[in-house]
Design a protein around this motif. Structure first.
Motif, mmCIF file in Angstrom:
data_model
loop_
_atom_site.group_PDB
_atom_site.id
_atom_site.type_symbol
_atom_site.label_atom_id
_atom_site.label_comp_id
_atom_site.label_asym_id
_atom_site.label_seq_id
_atom_site.Cartn_x
_atom_site.Cartn_y
_atom_site.Cartn_z
ATOM 1 N N GLU A 17 0.829 -1.216 0.000
ATOM 2 C CA GLU A 17 0.000 0.000 0.000
ATOM 3 C C GLU A 17 0.864 1.267 0.000
ATOM 4 O OE1 GLU A 17 -3.761 -2.150 2.228
ATOM 5 O OE2 GLU A 17 -2.613 -0.641 3.330
ATOM 6 N N ARG A 18 1.900 1.248 0.836
ATOM 7 C CA ARG A 18 2.780 2.419 0.961
ATOM 8 C C ARG A 18 3.448 2.764 -0.361
ATOM 9 N NH1 ARG A 18 5.638 0.388 5.188
ATOM 10 N NH2 ARG A 18 7.446 -0.016 3.897
ATOM 11 N N ASN A 19 3.839 1.738 -1.086
ATOM 12 C CA ASN A 19 4.573 1.953 -2.337
ATOM 13 C C ASN A 19 3.673 1.890 -3.566
ATOM 14 O OD1 ASN A 19 7.458 2.093 -1.418
ATOM 15 N ND2 ASN A 19 6.811 0.174 -0.479
ATOM 16 N N ASN A 20 2.386 1.685 -3.315
ATOM 17 C CA ASN A 20 1.456 1.526 -4.424
ATOM 18 C C ASN A 20 2.032 0.533 -5.450
ATOM 19 O OD1 ASN A 20 -0.854 1.980 -5.794
ATOM 20 N ND2 ASN A 20 -0.132 3.846 -6.834
ATOM 21 N N ALA A 21 2.525 -0.581 -4.922
ATOM 22 C CA ALA A 21 3.279 -1.517 -5.755
ATOM 23 C C ALA A 21 2.388 -2.630 -6.298
ATOM 24 C CB ALA A 21 4.401 -2.130 -4.918
ATOM 25 N N HIS A 22 2.767 -3.150 -7.453
ATOM 26 C CA HIS A 22 2.076 -4.316 -7.996
ATOM 27 C C HIS A 22 3.013 -5.518 -7.862
ATOM 28 C CE1 HIS A 22 -0.436 -6.842 -10.496
ATOM 29 N NE2 HIS A 22 0.698 -7.276 -11.009
#
Ligand code: NAP
Length: 304
Positions: free
Chosen positions: A23-28
């Protein structure tokens, strides 16, 4: 009173860390699970892994090869493993009888090896005194010990079982944390094994046999060695027992390598089966996927 360690609780914390990172890094992040054949235990393990991925926001893909022919074995499956895309990948073991697991596992590129089982990943793991990534079950055992603030340094640790996925890597992790480690196996003399059990502060069983050591063994051992106070099989000791075994008893019920009563009697802390190490193996598969992602994107993501 002996304390039953809660693997689910620790696994929940690890999963929360994974979720926060995403969530913090908006990562996939995605994890590919390759399954060959239709082993019913593997189906259950994969279902749990897929569910855990969903919980934390990792996209999972299961590539299932059933009714395999020679072309699949020699061309298609090796090709899939070599050219896998995404953040992490793993090959669900066991493979069908007669397949060379080592060969197939090693086809996965090490930068995507979420299980940390390829020779390249293990080379880094064993040559480091502070490994970045570790095989999931071994790391899960360390997480459990750390959660309960169990000191490892200077402790006598006995690891029973020397497989590449559990016994050897946990022996290495304990040694990197300055335990004095003995690795026992099927050729270890039974009397040595019981003596080592009696004198160890931390015992890890990864054998795959229910009731591997029983109350009767302890009783007999104490009778035979009654003059050796140093190695008496004490009941109220501050021993920690981690039971990695996943077996079925005669009624088909899940059980570890040691009975729950036995563990409670001969330890201060013990891990139950189910609900002990199992959930941590899955949680660390997710955490390893995060570590692989972080390694790939070091410059534009924050810390794990
Ligand atoms: P494995 O590859 O079959 O290894 C078993 C080990 O036990 C071998 O090193 C073997 O010695 C040793 N052994 C067998 N009989 C023995 C005896 N009489 N005395 C001392 N050692 C003996 O099994 P594994 O893959 O490590 O798995 C072990 C257990 O853990 C299984 O029940 C498995 O289902 C479970 N497991 C659980 C998790 C989890 O997440 N909780 C993860 C992985 C595995 P040799 O090397 O001499 O044959």
């Amino acid at each position: 009173m002996s304390i039953k360690m809660d693997g689910k609780l620790v696994a929940h914390q690890i999963k929360s860390t994974v979720k926060e990172y995403i969530e913090r890094n908006n990562a996939h992040l995605d994890l590919t699970i390759v399954q060959v054949g239709n082993n019913s235990a593997s189906n259950t393990y994969i279902k749990n892994k897929v569910k855990a991925c969903e919980e934390v926001g990792i996209q999972s893909t299961v590539l299932r090869y059933e009714n395999i022919d020679e072309y699949d074995r020699c061309v298609d499956i090796p090709d899939t493993l070599k050219h896998i895309t995404g953040t992490g990948a793993m090959l669900q073991l066991p493979l069908p009888k007669g397949w060379d697991e080592n060969y197939f596992v090693n086809l996965i590129p090490s930068r995507q090896d979420a299980d940390c089982l390829t020779e390249a990943s293990l080379g880094k793991f064993y040559s480091s005194s502070n490994p970045y990534i570790a095989p999931c079950t071994a790391q899960g055992i360390i997480d459990l010990l750390d959660f309960y603030n169990i000191d490892i340094e200077g402790k006598r640790a006995l690891v029973i079982g020397r497989s590449n996925i559990v016994g050897r890597p946990i022996a290495h992790l304990l040694e990197t944390r300055n335990a004095t480690v003995t690795l026992a196996h099927s050729k270890t003399r039974r009397s040595d094994l019981l003596r080592l059990f009696a004198i160890s502060d931390i015992v890890i069983t990864a054998v795959g046999k229910p009731d591997f050591i029983t109350e009767e063994d302890a009783y007999q051992y104490n009778k035979d060695y009654r003059h050796d106070f140093y190695s008496y099989f004490e009941t109220k000791s501050n021993r920690v027992i981690i039971d990695v075994g996943i077996n079925r008893d005669e009624n088909g019920k899940l059980c570890g390598d040691l009975s729950e009563d036995f563990k409670a009697k001969y330890s201060e802390y013990y891990s139950p089966v189910p609900g002990g190490v199992g959930p941590l193996t899955v949680a660390n598969l997710l955490y390893n996927t995060v570590k692989l992602h972080h390694q790939e994107h070091k410059n534009d993501q924050d810390n794990v």
